[in-house]
Write a protein that holds these residues in place. Structure first.
Motif, PDB file in Angstrom:
ATOM      1  N   GLY A  86       0.809  -1.222   0.000  1.00  0.00           N
ATOM      2  CA  GLY A  86       0.000   0.000   0.000  1.00  0.00           C
ATOM      3  C   GLY A  86       0.840   1.269   0.000  1.00  0.00           C
ATOM      4  O   GLY A  86       0.423   2.296  -0.534  1.00  0.00           O
TER       5      GLY A  86
ATOM      6  N   GLU B 185      -2.105   2.154  -2.665  1.00  0.00           N
ATOM      7  CA  GLU B 185      -3.349   2.218  -1.887  1.00  0.00           C
ATOM      8  C   GLU B 185      -4.308   3.218  -2.526  1.00  0.00           C
ATOM      9  O   GLU B 185      -5.505   2.944  -2.658  1.00  0.00           O
ATOM     10  CB  GLU B 185      -3.028   2.620  -0.448  1.00  0.00           C
ATOM     11  CG  GLU B 185      -4.014   2.119   0.584  1.00  0.00           C
ATOM     12  CD  GLU B 185      -3.957   0.602   0.757  1.00  0.00           C
ATOM     13  OE1 GLU B 185      -4.856  -0.068   0.228  1.00  0.00           O
ATOM     14  OE2 GLU B 185      -3.032   0.108   1.408  1.00  0.00           O
TER      15      GLU B 185
ATOM     16  N   GLN C  57      -6.123   1.831  -5.282  1.00  0.00           N
ATOM     17  CA  GLN C  57      -6.943   0.677  -4.884  1.00  0.00           C
ATOM     18  C   GLN C  57      -6.478  -0.625  -5.563  1.00  0.00           C
ATOM     19  O   GLN C  57      -7.299  -1.468  -5.918  1.00  0.00           O
ATOM     20  CB  GLN C  57      -8.426   0.936  -5.180  1.00  0.00           C
ATOM     21  CG  GLN C  57      -9.009   1.997  -4.263  1.00  0.00           C
ATOM     22  CD  GLN C  57     -10.369   2.484  -4.746  1.00  0.00           C
ATOM     23  OE1 GLN C  57     -10.479   3.570  -5.319  1.00  0.00           O
ATOM     24  NE2 GLN C  57     -11.391   1.683  -4.525  1.00  0.00           N
TER      25      GLN C  57
END
Lengths: 584, 584
Positions: free
Chosen positions: A237, A253, A256
């Motif tokens: 992430g 992150e 996504q």
């Protein structure tokens, strides 16, 4: 002598579940992949939590020739030697990349009677971890280009309306995530993606891009440095893929895609158990190159082996300025566990290549003369070995020199070199042994094994060269000055600007991962021996926020190798019975 | 109802060695990969040589929506249904590509109570076959660019002197081998490789290139169509990578890379055994897309299943104009074995989407109205089902229509559709059953299974649409006219020139593999229902000498998909226990 693959094929191997049981790995910890390899679940560490850890032995080398000096042979041989003298031992090595297997160097399973077996499984695919790294990496790249394209073609507001997503407003000129492939493919170093037929835009947005070899990727580093799956998920992430139009980082992150990357890599986080030709349990995990990455197998594999055995033998790629440096400064600091002993592998041919007596050119075969006895050339190269011994000793641990015997080496020269090491006063713990692991397996490495056992009984206090709370410049300078013996670093204007930005973004506390040639202690492959009085030019700094380091590209090092005129793949084939031939 | 992955996780699966034993696969034929999947050695066919083959059932569909009409659900459900009525049965399906898994469509393991399990293993990596295809393909690409570079920079004579190799004199403008990746990555469709800093040449030679998705590659086709490892090795050698400056083909054999490609793929040639949720043995092998490749799982897997069971259920991708056509004309002719029965999957929503009553746009969700009862729309779409029934029957085999029930479907509409099929006079063997395989597994497909058993007892004489000794033009026209019901083909000037060259080079006897949209029987995705009076435009012909076909690109079909605005990967992650979530 038989070929490596023939020796491997003629050896009776033990079923892997039996190897596991003998090592203390229970059936519940294991997912067999065929009868000779098995994934080991990292959850085993919970079960073993209360056990005491064994000794960690880190194998390194002098400055090598492009063919390598038998570091993996010595690592595997030493593990077999320890078993021969009745010690409890495991080895931990990296998964070979297909780039070298098909390119110049060939496989990385060791050789002769000191191999990890079956060598053709280790050298090709194994249990698919590198493929998983490649797939996860390229998923993030595809995701990034797709997002750039959709936000651009709809416009930010319309994109937000249509999708309910916040536009990332990626700056097309500040994308720092390349694609990767596990091949030596120079044509992919610098490419243009998103080309279109005139007047069309369906293929995305044109921009400069490139491929690195998978072994040099941040994901490979993350795999090697993660404590567990949850830690890997968090690191994924944090990866910075690009910057937005305000100069703010765009992470995996934010895109996504970090969850899907973790899903893609969730089997890769399990080390693979194999065996040496003499049945020593060996964990294979991650495969970062030591010149253009951090060059050491995984923290998870080391931890498992340390809990299960009294001696864990692992290796850092290339010389002690390369993988060993990164093992001590990057890996050990993240693992909070340093090595207890260093083994420095030296060869007659490798030292002579460091003597300056031969006209060596990259990409060309070594001259025949280098394999003939020549005391002057050997003495010339001895300076390089002394440098690596002193370098390893700087980290506070005992040093054992392993003189790795090649078939054509003479006893006279081998004994001469051994005597030189014995007689030199290094001001620290140094022992030396000749290793005949290639020709004689564990038996040939028994003397070396005994020397390692003695060294590990020496009180030692490992210390890295720098601490993470120093500034990035201090770390870079420390590696160049203390780690290489140079006079410091010189940053290009681009690197200076990148350094300022990294500090400003709060990354001053990351480690530094130097990418440079392994063929010299300096950044210049033509500087053999033990050079001094050099300054390391750093042309570029790359942030690896997930891996936890800043990657410094020194000199003209490249992160995607190329294939030579007559690559190793030309010799590979299957025979009429479907057996692989030509692999070494 | 529970999610697919939840249903899968809540099912007690049988150890794969037990599934194998029940299917008649001996431990020596098997290489388990964990406890729930295993590679099956193709050498099993020697042992089973004298056994009689069972019936081959080929599942196809109406013209689908982009989400698919549940063909894999029906394939797996039918296999479970046959097991429920005490028949001996195996299923053979393709390995899902990560492109759709992370893109729009999601996984391809079936769904509901008719899945191959564990679905997360099937949908991600499995046993690495697609990775092996990708690696072997890109090795050849790297080899080609490296050879081009080295011959160019040394000059042909100097290259020959230095290496002892005969220069290949590759024509940089006639390289026909692209690179591949198993992702949806539109930015890689058209790229430039070999870019350099001004004044440098170290990154190879700049040229236009591109990536296809691995599922569209010739290597994937070769994997699916090879009889055995030796046949695969020969096919790899025949691949034409480029032409030289005299216009002669440069093959993988010429480049001395075919052996290494075979080595890279020598585990991939072994099908993977898994099980359905109800324990029916299922072979997974190869993953060619049916729009841009030949769309069927492997000949080797079919052969193994046919020897081991009375019924082998397999599927061709998309509608009967796509994978089914290629199963019958490409795969069946190479295998010398055609299907004994066709199952055409139809859904209420799929037929309504073919009615012309809705404003459907590619890349957009289906309108809600399509899920509500609407007899007029259903009748409008019925024409498409009739077309596919008649199309399947053209190949001389009995047809069973499987109406695949979705949760929101009404009994009224389902029974109406069933009655329409029963009452129509197709002039051939047609039966119909409603399948509730998604909601009820094998029990829900028992009626369909019974219909298939009856159909397989009908005397039938499979015949492909064309024979290989017809000319390439005749084959292209036959597929367009008889296979699609159009008025012929129109070749672009480029395709015309390619056709002349292919004939001149002696490739007139190859099959033709049409690459076109699956969303219409024609080349135009907006033409729904059962269009007539169309001409198929062929823009390009590509030689696949190793696969044994000429690949015809129709309309504006693309061989590398792209990611949508909100791709499926956004939902994927691992939970705190390390379990995969969000996969469907």
């Amino acid at each position: 002598m038989k070929s490596d693959i023939q020796i491997c094929r003629d050896t009776n191997l033990t079923p892997i579940d039996q190897i596991a049981r003998q090592a203390g790995i229970l059936p519940d910890d294991l997912t067999p992949q065929g009868t000779l390899k098995a994934k080991v679940k990292p959850s085993i560490l919970k079960r073993l939590n209360d056990r005491q850890e064994g000794k960690l032995v880190l194998v390194t080398a002098i400055t090598p020739t492009p063919l390598g000096e038998g570091k993996t042979v010595t690592t595997i041989g030493l593990a077999q030697g320890l078993a021969k003298i009745n010690q409890s031992v495991m080895a931990c090595i990296r998964q070979p990349s297909m780039g070298p297997v098909f390119g110049v160097k060939g496989g990385a399973a060791g050789g002769g009677y000191s191999q990890v077996a079956p060598m053709e499984k280790l050298n090709l695919h194994l249990t698919g971890d590198i493929h998983a790294v490649t797939a996860a990496h390229n998923l993030a790249a595809a995701a990034l280009d797709a997002r750039l394209y959709h936000e651009e073609r709809h416009g930010y507001d319309a994109f937000a309306d249509k999708t309910g997503l916040t536009p990332l407003r990626i700056d097309i000129n500040r994308i720092c995530w390349k694609r990767v492939m596990d091949h030596n493919d120079r044509a992919l170093r610098m490419i243009t993606v998103g080309n279109n037929e005139p007047g069309k835009t369906i293929n995305g947005i044109a921009r400069d891009d490139g491929f690195d070899i998978s072994a040099a990727s941040e994901l490979m580093a993350i795999l090697a440095l993660s404590k567990d799956l949850a830690d890997m998920r968090q690191r994924l992430g944090r990866i910075v893929l690009a910057y937005n139009l305000d100069g703010q980082p765009v992470t995996a992150e934010d895109l996504q895609v970090a969850g899907a990357m973790a899903v893609t890599m969730c089997e890769a986080i399990e080390p693979t158990l194999m065996q040496t030709l003499e049945g020593v349990p060996t964990l294979i995990h991650a495969g970062p190159f030591a010149n253009i990455a951090h060059g050491n197998s995984s923290i998870i594999a080391d931890r498992i082996a340390l809990k299960l055995s009294d001696y864990t033998i692992t290796e850092g790629g290339f010389g002690s300025d390369m993988g060993f440096e990164k093992a001590c400064n990057i890996k050990a600091q993240q693992a909070e566990r340093g090595p207890d002993c260093a083994v420095v592998v030296a060869t007659l041919r490798g030292l002579k290549a460091n003597s300056g007596c031969y006209d060596l050119r990259p990409g060309q075969a070594l001259p025949d003369a280098i394999f003939s006895p020549d005391e002057k050339a050997l003495l010339g190269g001895f300076a390089n070995l002394k440098w690596h011994i002193r370098n390893a000793a700087k980290y506070g641990i005992p040093v054992v020199v392993a003189i790795n015997r090649f078939p054509q080496d003479t006893d006279t020269e081998l004994n001469l070199l051994k005597a030189w090491v014995s007689e030199e006063d290094f001001g620290c713990y140094v022992d030396v042994a000749i290793s005949e692991a290639f020709g004689n397996g564990g038996e040939g490495a028994a003397e070396l094994a005994q020397a390692v056992v003695s060294a590990c009984q020496t009180p030692a206090q490992f210390k890295p060269l720098y601490s993470l709370d120093q500034s990035l410049e201090e770390k870079l300078m420390t590696v160049a000055e203390v780690g290489y013996g140079g006079r410091g670093v010189e940053l290009s204007p681009q690197a200076k600007q990148q350094l300022a930005e990294l500090k400003q973004q709060g990354h001053d506390n990351l480690a530094v991962c130097m990418a440079k040639t392994p063929l010299s202690i300096t950044h210049d492959p033509s500087q053999k021996g033990a050079p001094t009085d050099f300054i390391v030019p750093i042309r570029e700094l790359r942030l690896c926020a997930g891996a936890g380091f800043v990657y410094a590209l020194c000199g003209n090092v490249m992160t995607m190798p190329g294939l030579p005129e007559k690559p190793a793949y030309m010799a590979l084939d299957i025979d009429d019975d479907g057996n692989i031939i030509g692999l070494s």
